[in-house]
Write a protein that holds these residues in place. Structure first.
Motif, short mmCIF file in Angstrom:
data_model
loop_
_atom_site.label_atom_id
_atom_site.label_comp_id
_atom_site.label_asym_id
_atom_site.label_seq_id
_atom_site.Cartn_x
_atom_site.Cartn_y
_atom_site.Cartn_z
N GLN A 170 0.82 -1.21 0.00
CA GLN A 170 0.00 0.00 0.00
C GLN A 170 0.86 1.26 0.00
OE1 GLN A 170 -3.36 -0.24 -0.42
NE2 GLN A 170 -3.27 1.96 -0.78
N ASP A 171 2.03 1.20 0.62
CA ASP A 171 2.93 2.36 0.62
C ASP A 171 3.28 2.76 -0.82
OD1 ASP A 171 3.14 2.56 3.43
OD2 ASP A 171 4.69 1.02 3.47
N TYR A 172 3.53 1.75 -1.64
CA TYR A 172 3.85 2.00 -3.06
C TYR A 172 2.64 2.61 -3.78
CZ TYR A 172 4.08 0.69 -8.02
OH TYR A 172 4.00 0.69 -9.39
N ASP A 174 0.16 4.27 -2.50
CA ASP A 174 -0.06 5.64 -2.00
C ASP A 174 0.99 6.60 -2.54
OD1 ASP A 174 -2.21 4.63 -0.65
OD2 ASP A 174 -1.28 4.71 1.34
N ALA A 175 2.22 6.10 -2.73
CA ALA A 175 3.29 6.95 -3.27
C ALA A 175 2.98 7.38 -4.70
CB ALA A 175 4.63 6.23 -3.21
N ILE A 176 2.39 6.48 -5.49
CA ILE A 176 2.00 6.82 -6.87
C ILE A 176 1.04 8.01 -6.85
CG2 ILE A 176 0.70 6.04 -8.90
CD1 ILE A 176 1.74 3.21 -8.34
N GLU A 177 0.11 7.98 -5.92
CA GLU A 177 -0.89 9.05 -5.81
C GLU A 177 -0.25 10.34 -5.27
OE1 GLU A 177 -5.19 9.34 -3.62
OE2 GLU A 177 -4.54 7.36 -4.31
N GLU A 178 0.59 10.18 -4.26
CA GLU A 178 1.21 11.35 -3.60
C GLU A 178 2.18 12.08 -4.53
OE1 GLU A 178 1.89 13.93 -0.37
OE2 GLU A 178 0.43 12.29 -0.50
N PHE A 179 2.94 11.32 -5.31
CA PHE A 179 3.98 11.90 -6.18
C PHE A 179 3.59 11.72 -7.65
CE2 PHE A 179 5.99 10.28 -2.26
CZ PHE A 179 6.27 11.51 -1.67
N SER A 180 2.42 12.21 -8.00
CA SER A 180 1.89 12.02 -9.36
C SER A 180 2.73 12.73 -10.41
CB SER A 180 0.44 12.51 -9.42
OG SER A 180 0.36 13.87 -9.03
N ASP A 181 3.54 13.71 -9.99
CA ASP A 181 4.41 14.43 -10.93
C ASP A 181 5.76 13.73 -11.10
OD1 ASP A 181 5.09 14.99 -8.25
OD2 ASP A 181 6.01 16.91 -8.78
N MET A 182 5.92 12.55 -10.49
CA MET A 182 7.20 11.86 -10.51
C MET A 182 7.02 10.40 -10.94
SD MET A 182 8.97 13.54 -7.16
CE MET A 182 10.62 13.32 -7.84
N LYS A 183 8.16 9.71 -11.11
CA LYS A 183 8.15 8.30 -11.51
C LYS A 183 8.34 7.46 -10.25
CE LYS A 183 10.78 5.30 -14.64
NZ LYS A 183 11.92 5.32 -15.57
N VAL A 184 7.34 6.63 -9.95
CA VAL A 184 7.38 5.81 -8.73
C VAL A 184 7.47 4.34 -9.13
CG1 VAL A 184 6.15 5.19 -6.61
CG2 VAL A 184 5.98 7.53 -7.50
N GLY A 185 8.39 3.62 -8.53
CA GLY A 185 8.57 2.21 -8.85
C GLY A 185 8.83 1.39 -7.61
N TRP A 187 11.41 -2.12 -6.14
CA TRP A 187 12.50 -3.06 -6.43
C TRP A 187 12.64 -4.04 -5.27
CZ3 TRP A 187 17.16 -2.81 -3.52
CH2 TRP A 187 17.40 -1.63 -2.80
N GLY A 188 13.42 -5.10 -5.54
CA GLY A 188 13.63 -6.12 -4.52
C GLY A 188 12.66 -7.27 -4.61
N GLY A 189 11.82 -7.27 -5.64
CA GLY A 189 10.85 -8.34 -5.82
C GLY A 189 9.71 -7.86 -6.68
N ALA A 190 8.97 -8.78 -7.27
CA ALA A 190 7.87 -8.42 -8.17
C ALA A 190 6.58 -8.24 -7.38
CB ALA A 190 7.68 -9.50 -9.22
N GLY A 191 5.77 -7.27 -7.79
CA GLY A 191 4.44 -7.06 -7.22
C GLY A 191 4.45 -6.96 -5.71
N GLU A 192 3.56 -7.73 -5.07
CA GLU A 192 3.41 -7.68 -3.61
C GLU A 192 4.69 -8.11 -2.88
OE1 GLU A 192 0.62 -6.92 -1.75
OE2 GLU A 192 -0.87 -6.65 -3.33
N LEU A 193 5.61 -8.77 -3.56
CA LEU A 193 6.86 -9.20 -2.94
C LEU A 193 7.93 -8.10 -2.94
CD1 LEU A 193 7.15 -12.83 -4.40
CD2 LEU A 193 6.47 -12.18 -2.08
N ALA A 194 7.61 -6.95 -3.52
CA ALA A 194 8.57 -5.83 -3.56
C ALA A 194 8.99 -5.45 -2.15
CB ALA A 194 7.97 -4.64 -4.28
N LEU A 195 10.25 -5.08 -1.99
CA LEU A 195 10.78 -4.72 -0.67
C LEU A 195 10.97 -3.21 -0.51
CD1 LEU A 195 13.45 -7.55 -0.39
CD2 LEU A 195 11.19 -7.48 0.68
N PHE A 196 11.26 -2.55 -1.61
CA PHE A 196 11.51 -1.11 -1.59
C PHE A 196 10.62 -0.40 -2.61
CE2 PHE A 196 15.40 -2.78 0.18
CZ PHE A 196 15.83 -1.82 1.09
N GLY A 197 10.27 0.83 -2.31
CA GLY A 197 9.69 1.73 -3.30
C GLY A 197 10.76 2.73 -3.70
N ASP A 198 10.64 3.32 -4.87
CA ASP A 198 11.56 4.41 -5.21
C ASP A 198 10.84 5.51 -5.99
OD1 ASP A 198 11.51 3.43 -7.85
OD2 ASP A 198 13.46 2.47 -7.69
N VAL A 199 11.37 6.71 -5.85
CA VAL A 199 10.80 7.90 -6.49
C VAL A 199 11.90 8.61 -7.25
CG1 VAL A 199 9.45 10.00 -6.14
CG2 VAL A 199 9.24 8.13 -4.50
#
Length: 279
Positions: A170-172, A174-185, A187-199
């Motif tokens: 959910q953090d990821y 929410d980050a897409i919504e919060e930082f709509s002017d930026m690229k949010v992704g 890493w560390g795993g696919a889909g729900e297994l992701a460990l990190f978000g990045d902006v």
């Protein structure tokens, strides 16, 4: 089209193993190819501060860093797109409000949040364990991350990218919504297994940067080769005339590449360079 090629190499999983070991055959491949008149550049998600001396001492003709936000050719900075100071403050404040630990990726260092070292340890152990690293559960944060700076200034104007530890998927979202002017992704795993978000900044990827580097070198896209191992390398694969995925790479990257070489720790780089006539 000329005989001289321009080779763009991802770093993690391509030049180095997932344990940050650089096979001797990889060093030999890069040095031999350059001696044969080819240009070899790093093309990585890393920022410059993350490159240990053992890597830079191999010798390169340039670097694409921050997944495309930074381009350096022959020691000249060609392009550097930062997250601006206002965006950086917004990301830092948002992470603090949610209780998420993070680090700011800059060419001057990786600037960690207050409790990042402790919070990231089990996450990075899981990340390295998934990559098959032995004794991953014994690793410290600083064993995995080169160039970490603790107690540094977090409101900055030199940041390429921000990574944060996900407490949930959910953090990821929410980050897409919060930082709509930026690229949010993630890493560390696919889909729900992701460990990190990045902006990061929008409209930046390895493909954009590859074109800038080729232009600066005065060469042609017809003479380009890309090598990588992950989904983030696919834009680079699509931009370059020839693409190679490591045998140890992800399935999506393998499907997108022109051919697949052996694993990174099974002379994958040397074997690919040999196959392509670079060495």
């Amino acid at each position: 089209m000329s005989d001289s090629k321009v080779v763009f190499l991802d770093v993690d999983g391509t030049i180095t193993t997932y344990e940050n070991v650089i096979p001797e055959s990889a060093k030999r491949a890069i040095r031999t190819a350059r001696a044969n008149g080819h240009k070899v550049l790093m093309c990585t998600g890393r920022s410059k501060a993350e490159n240990p001396p053992e890597l830079t001492e191999i010798g390169f003709d340039g670097m694409v860093g921050g997944n495309g936000s930074y381009v350096e050719v022959d020691d000249q900075v060609i392009m550097h797109v930062h997250i601006d100071a206002g965006q950086c403050r917004h990301i830092v404040d948002w992470c603090h409000e949610r209780g998420l630990e993070f680090y700011l990726e800059s060419n001057n260092g990786l600037f960690a949040s207050e409790r990042f070292r402790e919070a990231a340890r089990p996450v990075l152990q899981l990340y390295m364990g998934r990559k098959g690293v032995e004794n991953a559960d014994q690793l410290e944060t600083d064993d995995v991350m080169h160039g970490m700076v603790y107690d540094g200034e977090l409101y900055r104007d030199d940041v390429n990218k921000v990574s944060f530890v996900l407490s949930s998927y959910q953090d990821y979202l929410d980050a897409i919504e919060e930082f709509s002017d930026m690229k949010v992704g993630t890493w560390g795993g696919a889909g729900e297994l992701a460990l990190f978000g990045d902006v990061a900044t929008k409209d930046i990827d390895k493909a954009v940067a590859v074109h800038k580097a080729v232009e600066a070198l005065g060469t042609d896209m017809a003479d380009t080769i890309a090598m990588g191992d992950a989904k983030v390398d696919i834009p680079m694969f699509e931009a370059c005339a020839t693409s190679v995925c490591m045998g140890s790479g992800g399935e999506e990257a393998k499907a997108a590449a022109d051919f697949v070489t052996t694993d990174v720790d099974k002379d994958g780089l040397w074997n690919a360079f040999s196959h392509l006539g670079l060495v």
